[in-house]
Write a protein that holds these residues in place. Structure first.
Motif, PDB file in Angstrom:
ATOM      1  N   VAL A   4       1.125  -1.412  -0.054  1.00  0.00           N
ATOM      2  CA  VAL A   4       0.153   0.079   0.151  1.00  0.00           C
ATOM      3  C   VAL A   4       0.813   1.256  -0.170  1.00  0.00           C
ATOM      4  CG1 VAL A   4      -1.847   0.936   1.187  1.00  0.00           C
ATOM      5  CG2 VAL A   4      -1.711  -1.308   1.195  1.00  0.00           C
ATOM      6  N   LEU A  90      -3.773   7.795   7.610  1.00  0.00           N
ATOM      7  CA  LEU A  90      -3.212   5.965   6.908  1.00  0.00           C
ATOM      8  C   LEU A  90      -4.661   5.530   6.401  1.00  0.00           C
ATOM      9  CD1 LEU A  90      -2.383   4.817  10.387  1.00  0.00           C
ATOM     10  CD2 LEU A  90      -0.623   5.864   9.287  1.00  0.00           C
ATOM     11  N   PHE A 105      -1.834  -1.748   6.427  1.00  0.00           N
ATOM     12  CA  PHE A 105      -1.272  -0.615   5.426  1.00  0.00           C
ATOM     13  C   PHE A 105       0.052   0.678   4.825  1.00  0.00           C
ATOM     14  CE2 PHE A 105      -4.328   1.326   9.774  1.00  0.00           C
ATOM     15  CZ  PHE A 105      -4.594  -0.368  10.509  1.00  0.00           C
ATOM     16  N   GLY A 106      -0.204   1.460   5.092  1.00  0.00           N
ATOM     17  CA  GLY A 106       0.701   2.669   4.280  1.00  0.00           C
ATOM     18  C   GLY A 106       1.073   3.182   5.213  1.00  0.00           C
ATOM     19  N   GLU A 107       2.212   3.386   4.513  1.00  0.00           N
ATOM     20  CA  GLU A 107       2.815   4.495   5.636  1.00  0.00           C
ATOM     21  C   GLU A 107       2.384   5.767   6.190  1.00  0.00           C
ATOM     22  OE1 GLU A 107       7.577   3.890   5.038  1.00  0.00           O
ATOM     23  OE2 GLU A 107       6.236   4.369   2.862  1.00  0.00           O
TER      24      GLU A 107
END
Lengths: 114, 110
Positions: A4, A90, A105-107
């Protein structure tokens, strides 16, 4: 690229600006999410999309406007934000809605509203 | 309604000390419990889930239905364990909403 991905990673905007956060997932998932992470409320669910349909809006103010054009992309359009909206936003995805508990999750996009 | 309670915001221990991160839940049925971890400047990620009954990075968590708890434990903490930890709960079926606790920051000092 896998996983992601969120862009931009950092964003500074004034209260009268209009900007957008972008999220892209390369996992073939069907559900995507926006969360807000801040010191006061560590993990707040904002929106849930399943198969490009918004299935949950967690009482989020209208100055946040999500868009999900396809199952791989999710946007969060921002306008007339307030300083208290400064936070880490997020994006997450899962195979199906809530994906039996496993979200990817993305960063995050660090937003600062001046 | 489902609820996850992490009663402490911060736990600070010395390297080599045992760690227990507390998590209590409220759910009328058979829940599925998870621990997520977020290391500094890294993404939030799943650490372990109770149905797997596995040990990840030396961490274990046992679901105690009588006490409605799912505490995360590690016998000897390492500095690299310093992170934010979230307990989460969902129902047993598909499309069951995942509810997160407020999280706890673990700080492991040298």
């Amino acid at each position: 690229e896998t996983g992601v991905t969120q862009t931009p990673r950092h964003l500074v905007m004034g209260m009268t600006n209009k900007k957008s956060l972008k999220c892209e997932q390369h996992l073939g998932h069907n559900a995507m999410y926006w969360y807000k992470q801040s010191a006061k409320k560590p993990l707040e669910l904002m929106f849930v999309y399943s198969l490009e349909e918004r299935v949950e809006n967690n009482s989020v103010p209208s100055r946040f406007s999500p868009e999900c054009p396809n199952s791989s992309h999710l946007f969060l359009h921002l306008h007339t934000l307030q300083p208290e909206d400064s936070a880490l936003y997020l994006c997450a995805s899962s195979r199906s809605r809530w994906g039996t508990g496993e979200l990817f999750f993305g960063e995050g996009s660090r937003l600062t509203v001046l | 309604a489902q609820r996850v309670t992490q009663p402490e915001k911060l736990l600070s221990v010395f390297k080599g000390a045992p760690v227990e991160l507390k998590c209590n839940y409220s759910y009328s049925g058979s829940p599925e419990l998870f621990w997520y971890v977020q290391y500094s400047r890294q993404r939030l990620q799943l650490l372990l889930r109770h149905i797997s009954r596995e040990s990840i990075k030396g961490f274990t968590a046992d679901l105690n239905k009588g006490e409605t708890s799912f505490h995360l434990k590690k016998p000897f903490a390492q500095e690299e364990d310093s992170a934010m930890y979230y307990c989460a709960l969902s129902g047993p079926g598909a499309n069951s909403k995942l509810t997160f606790g407020k999280g706890i920051t673990l700080s492991v000092r040298p």
